[in-house]
Structures are given as structure tokens and as C-alpha cells.
Motif scaffolding. Structure first.
Motif, PDB file in Angstrom:
ATOM      1  N   ASP A 294     -10.222  -3.744  -0.065  1.00 15.12           N
ATOM      2  CA  ASP A 294      -9.028  -3.896  -1.109  1.00 15.12           C
ATOM      3  C   ASP A 294      -9.721  -4.475  -2.476  1.00 15.12           C
ATOM      4  OD1 ASP A 294      -7.662  -4.076   1.330  1.00 15.12           O
ATOM      5  OD2 ASP A 294      -6.107  -4.110  -0.155  1.00 15.12           O
TER       6      ASP A 294
ATOM      7  N   GLU B 222       0.962  -1.120  -0.095  1.00 11.77           N
ATOM      8  CA  GLU B 222      -0.086  -0.148  -0.068  1.00 11.77           C
ATOM      9  C   GLU B 222       0.887   1.299  -0.034  1.00 11.77           C
ATOM     10  OE1 GLU B 222      -2.667  -0.629  -0.955  1.00 11.77           O
ATOM     11  OE2 GLU B 222      -3.545  -2.160   0.034  1.00 11.77           O
TER      12      GLU B 222
ATOM     13  N   HIS C  96      -3.522  -9.117  -1.721  1.00  8.42           N
ATOM     14  CA  HIS C  96      -4.547  -8.544  -0.672  1.00  8.42           C
ATOM     15  C   HIS C  96      -5.546  -9.387  -0.292  1.00  8.42           C
ATOM     16  CE1 HIS C  96      -1.798  -4.667  -1.630  1.00  8.42           C
ATOM     17  NE2 HIS C  96      -1.280  -5.519  -1.362  1.00  8.42           N
TER      18      HIS C  96
ATOM     19  N   GLU D 157      -2.339  -6.205  -5.878  1.00  9.07           N
ATOM     20  CA  GLU D 157      -3.588  -6.255  -5.191  1.00  9.07           C
ATOM     21  C   GLU D 157      -4.288  -7.491  -5.126  1.00  9.07           C
ATOM     22  OE1 GLU D 157      -5.456  -3.993  -3.007  1.00  9.07           O
ATOM     23  OE2 GLU D 157      -4.717  -2.656  -4.344  1.00  9.07           O
TER      24      GLU D 157
END
Ligand SMILES: [Fe+2]
Ligand SMILES: [Fe+2]
Length: 477
Positions: A214, A153, A246, A243
Motif C-alpha cells: 500500500d 480499495e 491502510h 491510503e
């Protein structure tokens, strides 16, 4: 530009940063401010740990990551874009068919800056929201995973800050500084979007956040990856590869919690939530309440159901639909309509509105489809144990603060209620103060022995990057 990343520079990059001295100096000036933010707001007490992390070494889809022990403040945050394809065009809106923009079109400058700042603001926000969770991690495996999410992030913030510095001059630099100044949940200077100001007080909330919120990130990045502004499209494409992990952390995290609970329920032949809690695991009713909360606050992130901003972003070619280029239509949407939910005569009803104004709702619907598939997978986990309980998504209008349903009181089943009726049921539908207290009490203290897991969660099926589950994913020094 190459797909390999230059790690000789102070700021790792594949954008030939050294060629533009002014830009390089501006970013090198921002870098210590970023590090100051990481030391203040990054994972608590973690600065000296050796963490088994992946770092990007190439933007190729194959083999872009290398795994090794890293102290997080030494993580190589940098600027990585997938290479340009050369002949890319604006693929939708009134500028469809023009060559994709390599520079910001003057007339769209402020709109584009707003899109980038709004996306960028979410990245440090989630790190802030999660900063205390390392203190009560259920295992070294999970601790490593949250740190991986946190450093990435941080890198996503770098991605947006690069665009601001490179393409927006002085006001871009000011926006980049403001991104380090806002704080999640701060009354005076909060993060821009609601869900990013909610606390993430425990690991069930963290897994729900990475599953639901997310994934909002995934859908926003996917539609920005369609942008006619090519540098934005290319940076979002690379962010999407990060991503995926996540969301994996979120889905498997919730999956392991419901697995552990359902297995114990089957073993002890119990279904009363109090008896379940007495075994030191989270009852499925509480999991459902967390789901209701995180799902509803995340739905709000997509914005109003009827939105002229969304129409402008699309018409200008700045933000597309999910998988825009795979959709078979005119990519202009001037005559199309789309159904949005609303409340009419005290009931939920659909209405047709111009598709251009319904683009937020359309993205939300695409998102809901994917979320539903994940909930179905959790239910398979429960089903396997023979326990009849099933998780489900509440009605789209439940607990909404933005859009057509805001201001209405809608039950998880979709019934429109009075404010009093709804409030009387609130604690049946969303975590109460007592639920949070129970979950947090169970998660006091962290599990630090390799291969051991807290009682309330099942171990994962496999470790990270071919390592065994009892690998020493974090060394505390
Ligand atoms: Fe992100
Ligand atoms: Fe993320």
C-alpha cells in the motif's frame, strides 16, 4: 464542484455527475458489474455483516469521514476529487508553466490511459488477494480494519474508472470493464503487476502487504498527484487521505505481532525459534522472512531502474517525482544524473545515468527511506522488551525480478552468488512452504468476542475513532 458530496444521486459524487447524462448513464451501467465483482471477489461471507466503517462525506481535510455501521454491499462507493485550485500549472517537464490540463492532451492520450489503467488495476487486485482473511481475523478490531481497507480499495477503483469513462470515451469504457475481468493470480487473465498476483495467505502477509505494498500505492499516487492532467492530480490527492489508514493498519499490525513475540521471549527467557513457536506466536526470524519477501516484490512495482517510459511520463508532464513542487531544481532534469545500482564484474556497483531515465529508481529510493523509518519503529518495539533481535531491510538487489538486478542472485547482505548458492539458502531468507503452513495453522479460526485477541498478536493501543478496544466493530447477524 464543492467539497461536499452529493449522496442523493445513485452514484455519490462531487463532480456534478447529474449534469452529464451520457457519462452518468455509462457509470450507472458499470455499477451493477462492479457490484457483481464485489459479491464474487469481495470479502468472503461478509455481505450481511454490519461493519463499523468510515464513509467520506466531504473532501475537506478536516472531518471528511463519518463512522457508522454499514453492510459492505451498501457502502457508498463514489467519485470524489479535491476541488480545483483554479490557477494550477504543469509543474515539470517540457510543458512546465502551461495551465494544467482539464482535458486529455491528444498526443498523450494513450500514455495517460496506460498510467490510469495500471494504477486502477491494483485496487481490485488487493481486495481479491485478501478476500479469505476475514475467516481467520485475530479480533473484531482487525476484522473491521481489513474491511475498511477493502471498501476503500473498491472506491479507488471507482476513482480510476471515473477518469476512464469521463475522458477516454469508448476505449476508456472497455478498459473499465477489463478492470473487473482480470483476477489476481489467474493464469489466463492475471492482474497487470507482479506483486498483485501473489497470494496474501495469512494476516502476517496482510500486514506486510499493507505496510509495504500500500505504501508503493502512496508513492505512485503522490507522483500522479503532481500530474499536469488536473483531474488525475485531484482524484489522487483524495485517494492519499484514504491510503494513510491502510499503511497504519500494516505498520501497527506487524508492530503488534513483534511486540507479542518479543514480550513472550523476554518473559520466558527463550530465543530458539522452535521454543518461540511452541508458545503459539510467530518467531522473529519468520517475520524477517516475510519482510524480505514483501519488500522485494514491492520494490519491483516501481519498474526498471533505467526506464525511457518513466522519462516520457515526466518530460510530458503526466507523472512527477515524489513531492515534485517541493524540490528545488529546474524540474526539467535535462542535464542531471542519478545513481542506480547494477552488477558489474560479479559485484554490486553504482553507475550514474541521466536523471530522466532514473525516475523509477528515484521514487524507489524515496520509498525505501520511508520504509526504513517504519522498520526502525518496529525495532524500537522489540528493543523495549530487552530482546536483542533486530529486523532489517535486505539489500535492494535481493530477490528482484525487474530492473538491473533481475537475473542476478543477490543475498540479503548484497553479495552476488551463483544460482545454486542462492537456492540453497532460499528458505533461510524467505518463507518456506513449512513456514506458511505453520503461520496458517496458527491462524485457523477467527476471534469474534469483542476485546479479545488471538494469542499471536498484542492488542492495539487504542480503538478506532475514539471507540474502546472492546467495541463491537463487526456484527455478524
Ligand atoms: Fe488503493
Ligand atoms: Fe491502499
Amino acid at each position: 464542484m464543492t467539497s461536499n458530496i452529493d449522496y442523493i444521486d445513485k452514484i455519490p459524487n462531487n463532480v456534478d455527475l447529474g449534469r452529464d447524462r451520457v457519462l452518468q448513464r455509462a457509470l450507472e451501467h458499470w455499477q451493477p458489474a462492479y457490484m457483481g465483482w464485489w459479491y464474487d471477489m469481495g470479502p468472503n461471507e461478509s455481505h450481511n455483516y454490519d461493519v463499523y466503517l468510515r464513509t467520506a462525506i466531504s473532501v475537506d481535510p478536516e472531518g471528511w469521514a463519518v463512522f457508522d455501521y454499514v453492510k459492505m454491499p451498501q457502502y457508498r462507493w463514489g467519485i470524489f476529487l479535491v476541488p480545483p485550485t483554479g490557477d494550477r500549472e504543469v509543474n515539470f517537464g517540457i510543458n512546465k508553466g502551461q495551465p494544467a490540463w482539464q482535458d486529455v492532451p491528444g498526443e498523450y492520450r494513450s500514455m495517460l490511459r496506460r498510467l490510469i489503467v495500471t494504477q486502477g488495476d491494483t485496487e481490485p487486485a488487493s481486495v481479491e488477494q485478501q478476500r479469505m482473511l476475514g475467516m481467520c481475523a485475530p479480533s473484531l478490531y482487525d476484522l473491521r480494519n481489513i474491511y475498511q481497507v477493502n471498501v476503500e480499495e473498491g472506491r479507488h477503483l471507482w476513482a480510476m474508472v471515473y477518469l476512464l469513462h469521463r475522458y477516454f470515451g469508448r476505449d476508456g469504457r472497455e478498459e473499465a470493464e477489463a478492470l473487473l475481468e482480470r483476477r489476481s493470480g489467474d493464469v489466463d487473465n492475471p492482474r497487470i503487476l507482479g506483486a498483485f498476483n501473489e497470494p496474501t495467505p495469512d494476516w502476517l502477509a496482510f500486514y506486510m502487504f499493507t505496510f509495504f505494498t500500500d505504501r508503493d500505492g502512496k508513492f505512485q499516487l503522490s507522483s500522479l498527484a503532481e500530474s499536469g492532467f488536473d483531474p488525475l492530480a485531484r482524484t489522487c490527492r483524495f485517494m492519499l487521505t484514504e491510503e494513510a489508514h491502510h499503511m497504519f493498519v500494516g505498520e501497527t499490525g506487524v508492530g503488534r505481532i513483534v511486540q507479542r513475540t518479543a514480550e513472550l521471549m523476554a518473559q520466558h527467557k527463550i530465543d530458539d525459534p522452535d521454543h518461540v513457536r511452541a508458545l503459539g506466536v510467530i518467531d522473529l526470524q519468520t517475520v524477517q522472512k516475510y519482510l524480505n519477501f514483501h519488500y522485494s516484490v514491492t520494490l519491483d512495482l516501481f519498474g526498471g531502474d533505467i526506464s525511457s517510459n518513466a522519462a516520457s511520463f515526466y518530460t510530458t508532464g503526466l507523472k512527477g517525482r515524489y513531492e515534485e513542487t517541493k524540490i528545488d531544481d529546474d524540474h526539467q532534469l535535462t542535464d542531471a544524473t542519478y545513481k542506480v545500482g547494477t552488477v558489474k564484474d560479479g559485484r554490486v556497483a553504482d553507475e550514474d545515468i541521466p536523471a530522466l531515465n532514473a525516475l523509477n529508481e528515484r521514487l524507489r529510493d524515496d520509498y525505501i527511506g520511508e520504509v526504513q523509518a517504519g522498520v526502525d519503529r518496529w525495532n524500537k518495539v522489540i528493543e523495549k522488551t530487552g530482546i536483542p533481535f533486530r529486523l532489517r531491510l535486505p539489500h535492494k538487489g535481493f530477490h528482484r525480478q525487474i530492473g538491473n538486478f533481475a537475473g542476478h542472485h543477490i543475498s540479503p547482505d548484497g553479495d552476488v552468488m551463483s544460482a545454486e548458492q542462492w537456492k540453497a539458502r532460499r528458505d533461510d531468507w524467505m518463507p518456506s512452504a513449512a513456514d506458511y503452513t505453520f503461520v496458517q495453522a496458527m491462524m485457523s479460526g477467527r476471534v469474534v468476542e469483542p476485546g479479545k485477541f488471538a494469542n499471536w498478536i498484542a492488542p492495539p493501543r487504542r480503538g478506532i475513532h475514539t471507540q474502546p478496544i472492546d467495541f463491537e466493530y463487526v456484527r455478524f447477524n
